[in-house]
Design a protein around this motif. Structure first.
Motif, mmCIF file in Angstrom:
data_model
loop_
_atom_site.group_PDB
_atom_site.id
_atom_site.type_symbol
_atom_site.label_atom_id
_atom_site.label_comp_id
_atom_site.label_asym_id
_atom_site.label_seq_id
_atom_site.Cartn_x
_atom_site.Cartn_y
_atom_site.Cartn_z
ATOM 1 N N VAL A 35 8.333 -2.242 0.727
ATOM 2 C CA VAL A 35 8.507 -1.061 -0.140
ATOM 3 C C VAL A 35 7.334 -0.865 -1.087
ATOM 4 C CG1 VAL A 35 10.957 -0.494 -0.349
ATOM 5 C CG2 VAL A 35 10.049 -2.485 -1.563
ATOM 6 N N ARG A 77 12.233 0.149 -5.750
ATOM 7 C CA ARG A 77 12.855 1.439 -5.393
ATOM 8 C C ARG A 77 13.083 2.298 -6.623
ATOM 9 N NH1 ARG A 77 15.819 -1.925 -1.890
ATOM 10 N NH2 ARG A 77 14.716 -1.914 0.107
ATOM 11 N N SER A 122 8.033 7.992 -0.792
ATOM 12 C CA SER A 122 8.108 6.540 -0.613
ATOM 13 C C SER A 122 7.017 5.989 0.305
ATOM 14 C CB SER A 122 9.486 6.151 -0.080
ATOM 15 O OG SER A 122 9.669 6.770 1.179
ATOM 16 N N TYR A 162 10.049 4.559 -7.470
ATOM 17 C CA TYR A 162 9.933 5.801 -6.687
ATOM 18 C C TYR A 162 10.924 6.843 -7.181
ATOM 19 C CZ TYR A 162 6.828 3.426 -3.399
ATOM 20 O OH TYR A 162 5.769 2.776 -2.836
#
Ligand code: TXA
Ligand code: MG
Length: 345
Positions: A110, A51, A61, A54
């Motif tokens: 992710v 995360r 995302s 990003y």
């Protein structure tokens, strides 16, 4: 504060790599050189760390990351297919090629923006290999630029975009190819080129006789087909100023470019080559990207020019075009994506 490590690109110093490895293990971000462009890396198994990538880039995302490995075995741990049964993996890895395979459960969602597939790259750069193998985990890494800027190919570029935003930057000089890896989707009926790069379709023909080179790879404006790769939706490499690409033979395009420069009321620079620079009046600002005899040099200098010329105060960049063979296809793909306007003469 960002820890900066100056590391030898040929023989990376152990202690310095250890420092970078500690950051990866702690779930922090490390920018590092590869033979294509600098990457912004994190432990691919750590969703929290991913995360941060990003956030640091300002990246949407749903745009998946490439996962970097330091062996075929490490690649095999991440995907469903038998990696070593693919000739292309055996022959072109380590190298500037990313292969899309079906991911297994070990890769967090992710990393792939929820996709069922994952892009895997086994880079050849000694620093990248040392960082990955000594971290003991695959490293997810997009290019280390702020979203929308050209990928960093030199130390100053990666510092410009990432200093103060991430834990650690490994500085290892100018990258060899200067353009991002060739991406091939191996999960379709026929292997499909998603992004042209240092390894050209001509070179792939022996290994992948069935290779599909879709129309969008040319990045001609007005392509309305499906986005095969999420990255296609986003504008890339756009310098802060206007770029006009003039397509045609050097003789024809130089006349058009001369006309455009004379009409321009802004500070304007021409992107040209050794062979063509004399076609323009002496008083024009010109940047020689390299020689038409060796497009690898042009490729290696392109992103630096797109990034640095605006910073030098140029408000309009006008570029010549290149033949779409060899690495020229990748050069034209990036130029067309960066261009605000394409003229054909
Ligand atoms: O040379 C390179 O590939 C560099 C160095 C750091 O390895 N990396 C790089 O990453 O250029 P990035 O994130 O800037 O570009 C990756 C591209 C994106 O356009 C993304 O949409 C596409 O790869 N991609 C990643 N995973 C994909 C997947 N599973 N299916 C289709 N496209 C994918
Ligand atoms: Mg990128």
């Amino acid at each position: 504060k960002t820890t900066k490590l100056q590391v030898s690109p040929e023989t990376p110093e152990n202690e310095k790599i250890s420092t970078a490895v500690e950051f990866i293990k702690k779930g922090e971000l490390v920018a590092f050189p590869t033979e294509t462009v600098y990457g912004l890396g994190a432990n691919a198994f750590d969703p929290q760390a991913i995360r941060k990538i990003y956030l640091a880039k300002g990246r949407p995302s749903d745009n998946p990351l490439i996962v970097h490995v330091s062996s075929l075995d490490m690649a095999q741990e991440l995907v469903i297919e038998s990696v070593s049964s693919y000739e292309i993996a055996n022959r072109l890895w380590p190298g500037p090629v990313t292969l899309i395979f079906r991911k297994n459960k070990r890769i967090p969602d992710v990393v792939t923006g929820g996709m069922e597939t994952v892009g895997i790259r086994f880079p050849a750069h000694p620093i990248a290999l040392a960082l990955i193998s000594r971290s003991g985990v695959p490293i997810a890494a997009p290019s280390a630029n702020l979203s929308g800027k050209p990928s960093p190919t030199e130390e100053k570029h990666v510092l410009e975009d990432m200093d103060g935003r991430i834990a650690c930057i490994v500085l290892g000089g100018k990258t060899l190819f200067g353009l991002e890896s060739t991406i091939i989707d191996m999960t379709r009926n026929r292997p499909t080129l998603l992004r042209p790069g240092p390894v050209s379709p001509e070179r792939l023909k022996d290994l992948l006789p069935e290779l599909v080179v879709p129309e969008f790879v040319m990045a001609k404006q007005g392509y309305k087909g499906p986005a095969l790769s999420p990255g296609m939706k986003y504008r890339h490499y756009s310098p802060d100023v206007e770029l006009i690409l003039v397509e045609g033979t050097p003789e024809e395009s130089s006349k058009k470019i001369e006309e455009l420069v004379k009409q321009s009321e802004r500070k304007t620079v021409v992107l040209c080559t050794e062979e063509t620079k004399e076609l323009y009046p002496k008083n024009f600002d010109r940047i020689v990207l390299g020689s038409r005899e060796n497009l690898y040099i042009v490729a290696a200098n392109l992103f630096g020019a797109l990034r640095e010329l605006p910073a030098q105060g140029f408000q309009l960049l006008i570029s010549e075009a290149f033949p779409e063979s060899g690495i020229g296809l990748a050069i034209m793909n990036r130029l067309r994506k960066a261009a605000w306007k394409i003229l054909r003469v």
